[in-house]
Design a protein around this motif. Structure first.
Motif, PDB file in Angstrom:
ATOM      1  N   LEU A 105       0.824  -1.205   0.000  1.00 52.39           N
ATOM      2  CA  LEU A 105       0.000   0.000   0.000  1.00 52.39           C
ATOM      3  C   LEU A 105       0.861   1.260   0.000  1.00 52.39           C
ATOM      4  O   LEU A 105       0.527   2.242  -0.682  1.00 52.39           O
ATOM      5  CB  LEU A 105      -0.931  -0.002   1.210  1.00 52.39           C
ATOM      6  CG  LEU A 105      -2.081  -1.024   1.184  1.00 52.39           C
ATOM      7  CD1 LEU A 105      -2.867  -0.976   2.485  1.00 52.39           C
ATOM      8  CD2 LEU A 105      -2.999  -0.760  -0.010  1.00 52.39           C
ATOM      9  N   ALA A 106       1.935   1.241   0.751  1.00 49.26           N
ATOM     10  CA  ALA A 106       2.825   2.409   0.768  1.00 49.26           C
ATOM     11  C   ALA A 106       3.429   2.651  -0.611  1.00 49.26           C
ATOM     12  O   ALA A 106       3.531   3.801  -1.064  1.00 49.26           O
ATOM     13  CB  ALA A 106       3.928   2.200   1.800  1.00 49.26           C
ATOM     14  N   LEU A 107       3.803   1.579  -1.313  1.00 46.14           N
ATOM     15  CA  LEU A 107       4.358   1.729  -2.657  1.00 46.14           C
ATOM     16  C   LEU A 107       3.320   2.304  -3.621  1.00 46.14           C
ATOM     17  O   LEU A 107       3.625   3.191  -4.430  1.00 46.14           O
ATOM     18  CB  LEU A 107       4.859   0.375  -3.155  1.00 46.14           C
ATOM     19  CG  LEU A 107       5.534   0.354  -4.526  1.00 46.14           C
ATOM     20  CD1 LEU A 107       6.760   1.259  -4.520  1.00 46.14           C
ATOM     21  CD2 LEU A 107       5.912  -1.062  -4.924  1.00 46.14           C
ATOM     22  N   VAL A 108       2.080   1.820  -3.516  1.00 47.69           N
ATOM     23  CA  VAL A 108       1.016   2.328  -4.389  1.00 47.69           C
ATOM     24  C   VAL A 108       0.748   3.802  -4.121  1.00 47.69           C
ATOM     25  O   VAL A 108       0.591   4.614  -5.056  1.00 47.69           O
ATOM     26  CB  VAL A 108      -0.269   1.491  -4.195  1.00 47.69           C
ATOM     27  CG1 VAL A 108      -1.452   2.141  -4.894  1.00 47.69           C
ATOM     28  CG2 VAL A 108      -0.061   0.076  -4.725  1.00 47.69           C
ATOM     29  N   LEU A 109       0.712   4.184  -2.847  1.00 54.01           N
ATOM     30  CA  LEU A 109       0.436   5.576  -2.511  1.00 54.01           C
ATOM     31  C   LEU A 109       1.568   6.492  -2.983  1.00 54.01           C
ATOM     32  O   LEU A 109       1.316   7.596  -3.488  1.00 54.01           O
ATOM     33  CB  LEU A 109       0.230   5.708  -1.003  1.00 54.01           C
ATOM     34  CG  LEU A 109      -1.040   5.042  -0.445  1.00 54.01           C
ATOM     35  CD1 LEU A 109      -1.069   5.139   1.074  1.00 54.01           C
ATOM     36  CD2 LEU A 109      -2.294   5.668  -1.039  1.00 54.01           C
ATOM     37  N   ILE A 110       2.792   6.039  -2.847  1.00 54.52           N
ATOM     38  CA  ILE A 110       3.922   6.876  -3.286  1.00 54.52           C
ATOM     39  C   ILE A 110       3.909   7.047  -4.798  1.00 54.52           C
ATOM     40  O   ILE A 110       4.132   8.150  -5.334  1.00 54.52           O
ATOM     41  CB  ILE A 110       5.244   6.252  -2.801  1.00 54.52           C
ATOM     42  CG1 ILE A 110       5.334   6.341  -1.269  1.00 54.52           C
ATOM     43  CG2 ILE A 110       6.446   6.955  -3.436  1.00 54.52           C
ATOM     44  CD1 ILE A 110       6.520   5.621  -0.679  1.00 54.52           C
ATOM     45  N   LEU A 111       3.638   5.967  -5.531  1.00 55.20           N
ATOM     46  CA  LEU A 111       3.565   6.068  -6.993  1.00 55.20           C
ATOM     47  C   LEU A 111       2.422   6.983  -7.424  1.00 55.20           C
ATOM     48  O   LEU A 111       2.558   7.754  -8.389  1.00 55.20           O
ATOM     49  CB  LEU A 111       3.400   4.675  -7.604  1.00 55.20           C
ATOM     50  CG  LEU A 111       4.635   3.759  -7.520  1.00 55.20           C
ATOM     51  CD1 LEU A 111       4.294   2.378  -8.078  1.00 55.20           C
ATOM     52  CD2 LEU A 111       5.810   4.377  -8.275  1.00 55.20           C
ATOM     53  N   SER A 112       1.293   6.900  -6.717  1.00 53.02           N
ATOM     54  CA  SER A 112       0.166   7.771  -7.053  1.00 53.02           C
ATOM     55  C   SER A 112       0.515   9.232  -6.839  1.00 53.02           C
ATOM     56  O   SER A 112       0.156  10.104  -7.647  1.00 53.02           O
ATOM     57  CB  SER A 112      -1.055   7.394  -6.195  1.00 53.02           C
ATOM     58  OG  SER A 112      -1.422   6.050  -6.414  1.00 53.02           O
ATOM     59  N   MET A 113       1.243   9.524  -5.787  1.00 55.36           N
ATOM     60  CA  MET A 113       1.631  10.898  -5.516  1.00 55.36           C
ATOM     61  C   MET A 113       2.623  11.403  -6.561  1.00 55.36           C
ATOM     62  O   MET A 113       2.595  12.569  -6.944  1.00 55.36           O
ATOM     63  CB  MET A 113       2.240  10.992  -4.106  1.00 55.36           C
ATOM     64  CG  MET A 113       2.557  12.404  -3.635  1.00 55.36           C
ATOM     65  SD  MET A 113       3.050  12.446  -1.893  1.00 55.36           S
ATOM     66  CE  MET A 113       4.478  11.361  -1.932  1.00 55.36           C
ATOM     67  N   ILE A 114       3.500  10.522  -7.053  1.00 60.92           N
ATOM     68  CA  ILE A 114       4.459  10.934  -8.076  1.00 60.92           C
ATOM     69  C   ILE A 114       3.764  11.182  -9.408  1.00 60.92           C
ATOM     70  O   ILE A 114       4.039  12.170 -10.114  1.00 60.92           O
ATOM     71  CB  ILE A 114       5.570   9.872  -8.222  1.00 60.92           C
ATOM     72  CG1 ILE A 114       6.404   9.808  -6.930  1.00 60.92           C
ATOM     73  CG2 ILE A 114       6.474  10.170  -9.409  1.00 60.92           C
ATOM     74  CD1 ILE A 114       7.428   8.698  -6.924  1.00 60.92           C
ATOM     75  N   LEU A 115       2.850  10.302  -9.769  1.00 61.91           N
ATOM     76  CA  LEU A 115       2.174  10.432 -11.061  1.00 61.91           C
ATOM     77  C   LEU A 115       1.183  11.580 -11.081  1.00 61.91           C
ATOM     78  O   LEU A 115       0.951  12.198 -12.121  1.00 61.91           O
ATOM     79  CB  LEU A 115       1.470   9.116 -11.407  1.00 61.91           C
ATOM     80  CG  LEU A 115       2.400   7.905 -11.623  1.00 61.91           C
ATOM     81  CD1 LEU A 115       1.576   6.645 -11.852  1.00 61.91           C
ATOM     82  CD2 LEU A 115       3.343   8.156 -12.789  1.00 61.91           C
ATOM     83  N   SER A 116       0.580  11.846  -9.929  1.00 62.21           N
ATOM     84  CA  SER A 116      -0.403  12.923  -9.867  1.00 62.21           C
ATOM     85  C   SER A 116      -0.136  13.772  -8.634  1.00 62.21           C
ATOM     86  O   SER A 116      -0.654  13.470  -7.539  1.00 62.21           O
ATOM     87  CB  SER A 116      -1.825  12.350  -9.833  1.00 62.21           C
ATOM     88  OG  SER A 116      -2.777  13.389  -9.774  1.00 62.21           O
ATOM     89  N   PRO A 117       0.685  14.821  -8.763  1.00 62.44           N
ATOM     90  CA  PRO A 117       0.991  15.656  -7.596  1.00 62.44           C
ATOM     91  C   PRO A 117      -0.233  16.285  -6.951  1.00 62.44           C
ATOM     92  O   PRO A 117      -0.196  16.654  -5.773  1.00 62.44           O
ATOM     93  CB  PRO A 117       1.915  16.735  -8.172  1.00 62.44           C
ATOM     94  CG  PRO A 117       2.502  16.116  -9.409  1.00 62.44           C
ATOM     95  CD  PRO A 117       1.404  15.247  -9.965  1.00 62.44           C
ATOM     96  N   ALA A 118      -1.331  16.401  -7.694  1.00 61.96           N
ATOM     97  CA  ALA A 118      -2.538  16.999  -7.122  1.00 61.96           C
ATOM     98  C   ALA A 118      -3.127  16.136  -6.011  1.00 61.96           C
ATOM     99  O   ALA A 118      -3.887  16.633  -5.173  1.00 61.96           O
ATOM    100  CB  ALA A 118      -3.581  17.219  -8.218  1.00 61.96           C
ATOM    101  N   LEU A 119      -2.771  14.835  -6.003  1.00 59.80           N
ATOM    102  CA  LEU A 119      -3.289  13.920  -4.977  1.00 59.80           C
ATOM    103  C   LEU A 119      -2.411  13.883  -3.738  1.00 59.80           C
ATOM    104  O   LEU A 119      -2.595  13.020  -2.882  1.00 59.80           O
ATOM    105  CB  LEU A 119      -3.411  12.516  -5.555  1.00 59.80           C
ATOM    106  CG  LEU A 119      -4.349  12.338  -6.761  1.00 59.80           C
ATOM    107  CD1 LEU A 119      -4.283  10.906  -7.270  1.00 59.80           C
ATOM    108  CD2 LEU A 119      -5.775  12.712  -6.374  1.00 59.80           C
ATOM    109  N   GLN A 120      -1.477  14.792  -3.618  1.00 57.50           N
ATOM    110  CA  GLN A 120      -0.524  14.738  -2.512  1.00 57.50           C
ATOM    111  C   GLN A 120      -1.215  14.821  -1.164  1.00 57.50           C
ATOM    112  O   GLN A 120      -0.883  14.075  -0.236  1.00 57.50           O
ATOM    113  CB  GLN A 120       0.492  15.866  -2.650  1.00 57.50           C
ATOM    114  CG  GLN A 120       1.577  15.844  -1.569  1.00 57.50           C
ATOM    115  CD  GLN A 120       2.628  16.904  -1.816  1.00 57.50           C
ATOM    116  OE1 GLN A 120       2.544  17.641  -2.793  1.00 57.50           O
ATOM    117  NE2 GLN A 120       3.610  16.980  -0.937  1.00 57.50           N
ATOM    118  N   ALA A 121      -2.187  15.701  -1.039  1.00 55.43           N
ATOM    119  CA  ALA A 121      -2.879  15.843   0.253  1.00 55.43           C
ATOM    120  C   ALA A 121      -3.648  14.575   0.602  1.00 55.43           C
ATOM    121  O   ALA A 121      -3.624  14.106   1.752  1.00 55.43           O
ATOM    122  CB  ALA A 121      -3.818  17.044   0.202  1.00 55.43           C
TER     123      ALA A 121
END
Length: 217
Positions: A132-148
């Motif tokens: 889950l941590a890997l998925v969340l980090i990749l999501s944040m990299i691919l879409s910076p708008a999802l950082q929060a």
């Protein structure tokens, strides 16, 4: 004045002979003269028995030639490398199989084995932390708008991990106390050991699980 008779011996020669004999006796009884050098140490004597030490190489070419001669031929080095690799693989296989003499110090003992069985028989949310941590980090990299959103999700996930880790630590310590009342391992060390193992992906745990999820321990 006393005249010596023709049959008398010379007293002066007799006295000289006695003095010479006494001096020889004293010389024979005198201690042996020193060797003139210190007694060699045991290390030096052993070094002399082994033979002369090879002189240091004078050039880099000589140094490389000496190292090459000490290493042996290429075939011998290949054989040695293959043997070392086979030994390491065998030790790792035995460690993963759970053989006591090949385990790391942190995994040795019946208490640690029992803790591993308790953790491996449970379905833990902690085992999902790394994926889950890997998925969340990749999501944040691919879409910076999802950082929060990703940051909030990771905080929630860490909170669940802490809660489950505390619960798992209490369960492990309670059951270890029942099974091994004379155990000298501290509650914190056993709880942390269980937490670390539960947070790993099941197929990546070492030693390998001896039980399947859902078994009664």
């Amino acid at each position: 004045m006393k005249f010596l008779r023709r049959g008398d011996s010379n007293p002066t020669s007799d006295t000289s002979a006695v003095d010479a004999g006494a001096a020889a006796t004293v010389a024979d009884r005198s201690p042996t003269a020193a060797k003139g050098r210190p007694t060699p140490k045991r290390r030096e004597a052993q070094a002399r028995r082994r033979g002369p030490v090879a002189p240091a190489p004078l050039t880099s070419k000589e140094a490389r030639a000496r190292r090459k001669s000490l290493r042996g031929t290429r075939a011998e080095r290949k054989v040695d490398s293959a043997e070392r690799k086979a030994t390491v693989q065998d030790r790792r296989a035995r460690m993963l199989a759970g053989e006591e003499q090949f385990l790391l110090p942190r995994d040795k003992g019946p208490v640690k084995g029992y803790v591993r069985d308790i953790v491996d028989a449970r379905r833990n949310l902690l085992g999902l932390f790394m994926p889950l941590a890997l998925v969340l980090i990749l999501s944040m990299i691919l879409s910076p708008a999802l950082q929060a959103i990703v940051t909030l999700a990771m905080l929630v996930m860490m909170l669940f991990m802490i809660i489950e880790g505390v619960i798992l630590g209490r369960i492990v310590n309670k059951r270890v106390l029942e099974r091994f009342p004379d155990s000298t391992d501290s509650k914190f060390s056993l709880g942390w050991y269980a937490f670390v193992r539960a947070s790993q992906i099941r197929r990546m745990r070492a030693p390998k699980p001896r039980v399947t999820a859902g078994d009664s321990i």
